[in-house]
Design a protein around this motif. Structure first.
Motif, short mmCIF file in Angstrom:
data_model
loop_
_atom_site.label_atom_id
_atom_site.label_comp_id
_atom_site.label_asym_id
_atom_site.label_seq_id
_atom_site.Cartn_x
_atom_site.Cartn_y
_atom_site.Cartn_z
N ARG A 253 -2.96 12.68 1.61
CA ARG A 253 -4.16 12.37 0.82
C ARG A 253 -3.76 12.26 -0.64
O ARG A 253 -3.27 13.23 -1.22
N PHE A 254 -4.00 11.10 -1.24
CA PHE A 254 -3.63 10.85 -2.63
C PHE A 254 -4.86 10.86 -3.51
O PHE A 254 -5.90 10.32 -3.13
N ASP A 255 -4.72 11.46 -4.69
CA ASP A 255 -5.79 11.49 -5.68
C ASP A 255 -5.13 11.46 -7.05
O ASP A 255 -4.78 12.51 -7.60
N GLY A 256 -4.93 10.25 -7.57
CA GLY A 256 -4.28 10.12 -8.87
C GLY A 256 -2.86 10.64 -8.84
O GLY A 256 -2.03 10.16 -8.07
N ARG B 106 0.84 -1.21 0.00
CA ARG B 106 0.00 0.00 0.00
C ARG B 106 0.86 1.25 0.00
O ARG B 106 0.47 2.29 -0.54
N LEU B 107 2.05 1.18 0.60
CA LEU B 107 2.97 2.32 0.60
C LEU B 107 3.46 2.66 -0.81
O LEU B 107 4.00 3.74 -1.03
N GLY B 108 3.24 1.77 -1.75
CA GLY B 108 3.61 2.03 -3.15
C GLY B 108 2.93 3.27 -3.72
O GLY B 108 3.41 3.84 -4.69
N ALA B 109 1.83 3.71 -3.10
CA ALA B 109 1.15 4.93 -3.56
C ALA B 109 2.08 6.14 -3.49
O ALA B 109 1.91 7.11 -4.23
N LEU B 110 3.06 6.10 -2.59
CA LEU B 110 3.97 7.22 -2.42
C LEU B 110 5.04 7.27 -3.52
O LEU B 110 5.55 8.34 -3.83
N VAL B 111 5.41 6.11 -4.07
CA VAL B 111 6.57 6.01 -4.94
C VAL B 111 6.43 6.94 -6.15
O VAL B 111 5.42 6.94 -6.83
N GLY B 112 7.47 7.75 -6.36
CA GLY B 112 7.51 8.67 -7.48
C GLY B 112 8.16 9.97 -7.10
O GLY B 112 8.64 10.15 -5.97
#
Length: 153
Positions: free
Chosen positions: A122-125, A12-18
């Motif tokens: 908070r992530f949104d795309g 789930r922490l993969g949302a941060l990668v970039g």
């Protein structure tokens, strides 16, 4: 002894990668006056997928400021933990701890001798917002410290 394998909390922490760039607004603190900054977050997977390594850089009033940390999951509790060290210079004696809430917001908090801090991601795309609220010294309530909005680059 073999390496641990990443689980759902790590994934789930993969949302941060970039790579992310944006603007931040800061309230006044004992360390700096109120102001705005142009900032960059760089997150990459590491340690066989068990961590997300975090580099942070900002420029505020022409002055650079940076930090470095990592996110992982506590194998005993499943909580997300974030160790972070920045140019203010205080060692990360304890990590921030927390989890994803029902709305998909990563919420982390910690207490140190200087006070308490709460972070929300908070992530949104291809955008994310990072909010930091603090309770310093003998303050009875939390106050906004930083608000940032970032776009994937």
């Amino acid at each position: 002894m073999g390496n641990a394998r990443p689980g759902p909390a790590h994934e789930r922490l993969g949302a941060l990668v970039g790579e992310w760039e944006g603007e931040e607004e800061f309230a006044a603190t004992p360390w700096a006056p109120a102001g705005t900054a142009r900032s960059r977050h760089s997150f990459r997977s590491g340690v066989g997928g068990l961590a997300v390594i975090h580099d942070y850089a900002q420029v505020r009033d022409g002055e650079p400021f940076d930090g470095h940390g990592f996110f992982t999951a506590d194998p005993g509790t499943g909580e997300v933990v974030w160790f972070f060290f920045d140019g203010v210079g205080f060692p990360p004696d304890v990590p921030l701890r927390g989890d994803w809430d029902a709305d998909g917001v990563l919420r982390l908090a910690k207490t140190t001798p200087r006070g308490q801090a709460r972070h929300a991601f908070r992530f949104d795309g291809d955008t994310f917002e990072h909010e930091i609220d603090v309770r310093l010294g003998d303050a009875e309530t939390f106050s906004p410290f930083a608000r940032g909005r970032f776009r994937r680059v």
